[in-house]
Design an enzyme around this catalytic site. Sequence first.
Site, short mmCIF file in Angstrom:
data_model
loop_
_atom_site.label_atom_id
_atom_site.label_comp_id
_atom_site.label_asym_id
_atom_site.label_seq_id
_atom_site.Cartn_x
_atom_site.Cartn_y
_atom_site.Cartn_z
N TYR A 81 15.47 50.39 -11.03
CA TYR A 81 16.27 49.91 -12.16
C TYR A 81 17.72 50.34 -11.99
O TYR A 81 18.65 49.59 -12.28
CB TYR A 81 15.72 50.44 -13.48
CG TYR A 81 16.42 49.82 -14.66
CD1 TYR A 81 15.97 48.62 -15.20
CD2 TYR A 81 17.55 50.41 -15.23
CE1 TYR A 81 16.62 48.02 -16.26
CE2 TYR A 81 18.21 49.82 -16.29
CZ TYR A 81 17.74 48.63 -16.80
OH TYR A 81 18.39 48.02 -17.85
N PHE A 133 38.24 24.89 -14.75
CA PHE A 133 36.85 24.66 -14.39
C PHE A 133 36.05 24.76 -15.68
O PHE A 133 36.39 25.54 -16.57
CB PHE A 133 36.32 25.63 -13.32
CG PHE A 133 34.90 25.28 -12.97
CD1 PHE A 133 34.65 24.12 -12.25
CD2 PHE A 133 33.84 26.02 -13.45
CE1 PHE A 133 33.33 23.72 -12.00
CE2 PHE A 133 32.53 25.62 -13.20
CZ PHE A 133 32.27 24.48 -12.48
N THR A 134 34.98 23.98 -15.77
CA THR A 134 34.26 23.80 -17.04
C THR A 134 33.84 25.12 -17.69
O THR A 134 34.20 25.40 -18.84
CB THR A 134 33.02 22.91 -16.81
OG1 THR A 134 32.25 23.46 -15.74
CG2 THR A 134 33.43 21.49 -16.44
N ASP A 224 39.60 33.07 -9.07
CA ASP A 224 38.24 32.55 -9.03
C ASP A 224 37.93 32.39 -7.55
O ASP A 224 38.40 31.46 -6.90
CB ASP A 224 38.13 31.21 -9.77
CG ASP A 224 36.69 30.70 -9.77
OD1 ASP A 224 35.96 31.02 -8.82
OD2 ASP A 224 36.31 29.98 -10.71
N LYS A 267 27.86 29.93 -4.08
CA LYS A 267 28.57 29.00 -3.19
C LYS A 267 28.86 29.71 -1.86
O LYS A 267 27.96 29.81 -1.03
CB LYS A 267 29.86 28.52 -3.85
CG LYS A 267 29.65 27.48 -4.96
CD LYS A 267 29.29 28.08 -6.28
CE LYS A 267 29.46 27.13 -7.45
NZ LYS A 267 28.96 27.73 -8.71
N ARG A 391 32.46 13.80 -12.45
CA ARG A 391 33.55 14.75 -12.68
C ARG A 391 34.74 13.96 -13.20
O ARG A 391 35.65 13.62 -12.48
CB ARG A 391 33.94 15.51 -11.39
CG ARG A 391 32.88 16.45 -10.87
CD ARG A 391 32.84 17.83 -11.47
NE ARG A 391 32.11 18.01 -12.71
CZ ARG A 391 31.54 19.17 -13.08
NH1 ARG A 391 31.59 20.22 -12.30
NH2 ARG A 391 30.95 19.29 -14.23
N PHE A 458 28.53 17.41 -20.37
CA PHE A 458 28.07 16.69 -19.18
C PHE A 458 26.68 17.13 -18.73
O PHE A 458 25.95 16.36 -18.13
CB PHE A 458 29.07 16.85 -18.03
CG PHE A 458 29.33 18.29 -17.67
CD1 PHE A 458 30.28 19.02 -18.37
CD2 PHE A 458 28.62 18.91 -16.67
CE1 PHE A 458 30.52 20.36 -18.06
CE2 PHE A 458 28.86 20.25 -16.35
CZ PHE A 458 29.81 20.97 -17.06
N1 F0G Z 1 34.06 28.70 -10.85
C1 F0G Z 1 33.95 27.62 -10.07
C2 F0G Z 1 35.13 27.14 -9.31
C3 F0G Z 1 32.73 26.94 -9.99
O1 F0G Z 1 32.63 25.89 -9.21
C4 F0G Z 1 31.62 27.42 -10.73
C5 F0G Z 1 30.35 26.72 -10.71
C6 F0G Z 1 31.79 28.54 -11.54
C7 F0G Z 1 33.03 29.16 -11.57
C8 F0G Z 1 30.69 29.08 -12.39
O2 F0G Z 1 29.74 29.72 -11.61
O3 F0G Z 1 27.69 28.33 -11.88
O4 F0G Z 1 27.59 30.63 -10.91
O5 F0G Z 1 28.03 30.31 -13.31
N2 F0G Z 1 30.22 25.58 -10.25
C9 F0G Z 1 29.00 24.81 -10.13
C10 F0G Z 1 29.31 23.47 -9.54
C11 F0G Z 1 28.20 24.74 -11.38
O6 F0G Z 1 28.38 22.67 -9.43
O7 F0G Z 1 30.45 23.23 -9.15
P1 F0G Z 1 28.18 29.74 -11.96
#
Ligand code: F0G
Length: 490
Positions: A81, A133-134, A224, A267, A391, A458
Amino acid sequence: MPHNNGKSRTRRSWAEPYKIKMVEPIKMTTREHREQAIAEAGFNTFLLRSDDVYIDLLTDSGTNAMSDNQWAGMLLGDEAYAGSRNFDHLQDTITKYYGYQHTIPTHQGRGAEHILSMLTIRDGDSIPGNMYFTTTRMHQELAGGQFVDVIIDEAHDPTSQHPFKGNIDLDKLQSVIDEVGVVHIPYLCMHATVNMAGGQPISMANIRAASKMCHDQNIPVFLDATRAVENAYFIKTREDGFENTSVADILKEICSHTDGCTMSGKKDCLVNIGGFLALNDAELADRARNECVIYEGLHTYGGMAGRDMEAMARGIEESVSFDHQHARIGQVIYLGERLLEAGVPIVEPIGGHGIFLDARRFLPHLAQELLPAQALAAALYVDSGVRGMERGVVSAGRDPETGENRESRLELVRLTLPRRVYTQAHMDVTAESVIDLYEKRNHIRGLAFSYEPDHLRFFRARFTPIGGKQILDDALYSSLPDAVSDTANA
Ligand code: F0G
């Protein structure tokens, strides 16, 4: 892979720096099956079952194939843990390659965004960044902030050939600072590479200048770093003066201009789950650990199993190899060049993690209110079982103040390539389906929302086609041979 940028007269192919030792069968489906599946999914590719997908280009997030070395590391997971040795290995690896002193592990990238936003953003703050970014913007807004786009104008133009469309417009950045005042800017949110612009990199010159501008005014810079290694590869191959610098050294320099990073390990880090917040400031890191134990898990695992942290540490080590990045981005370029040769409109220059179809030019008969990118993603799935992602205006969402749709100059379908997963033949099948669809583009119908969630719509929104039950005009389509399918399951 026969990709040589047309520079040499003798064609010398190169291939992936790995061979395959385990395979996962995928299902081939008929067009009839796919028509039903997409209708059941409300014409949203996020709502399809993976079993109904042939080639899955929805995302490069968590879809990577791990190496034998990473899998071996999984068996060395220390599932204590507290104080797992895999955490120490991960933290040391992050310090070695990214340079940051403190690591706060999180379940994935948005966990890190949540913690950073809570700790730094106050009500009414503005956060400038090179395109939203979303999930990042969502967490900034939930913490009371407002995202302000300061990316160069070229990023919003799919046809601009600018080699670093992820660059920050320094005049726009200074204007935001002047307008709202330094005290209302918790940090600059710098993305390397810019996902929503088409995987477009930021140059080292721009990173240096933007960071200096902020640091001179006591504004921290947080990166990021989700696809920063891919950005490093672009700097090496596109920016003067970096030809002889290693991807690893470029990555280290990028990070050295920033005060910390949020990271989705799913990624670049070549794993299926995990993320982290990395910081240099010891006091901020300590406060972040306190948030981590509330929202993620103890500060030495943050939602990851010990084995996940080990796989990530080993993945980071593999990710900075030039040969790996050359093959990864080379595959994206291969797919993009096949589409360009056929005249298909895509975002140029070709970016790092996928090909972005320009739905505005692909479907000029559909106004943006008819959600052309959403429609194109659904139509592509019906044609060949290839799954991409919208997108555009659907992803952009609504302004929380006015409730109006946010303006989205980009209206794209992303075909994202998982790392080390698909072959060149999969790219060929994908390209042929897109090209076929481009020839029949007038028969793609527009869509309207039938269900719209409040946040990040989305992911779970549902749609209905306008003027018929199916996304493709049946009369034309039934007379054409099916792209991939009908061979299996027939
Ligand atoms: N920042 C970027 C540039 C991203 O592309 C993503 C996720 C995140 C932050 C968030 O990270 O998903 O690990 O919580 N991108 C995915 C995509 C969802 O399909 O582009 P996460």
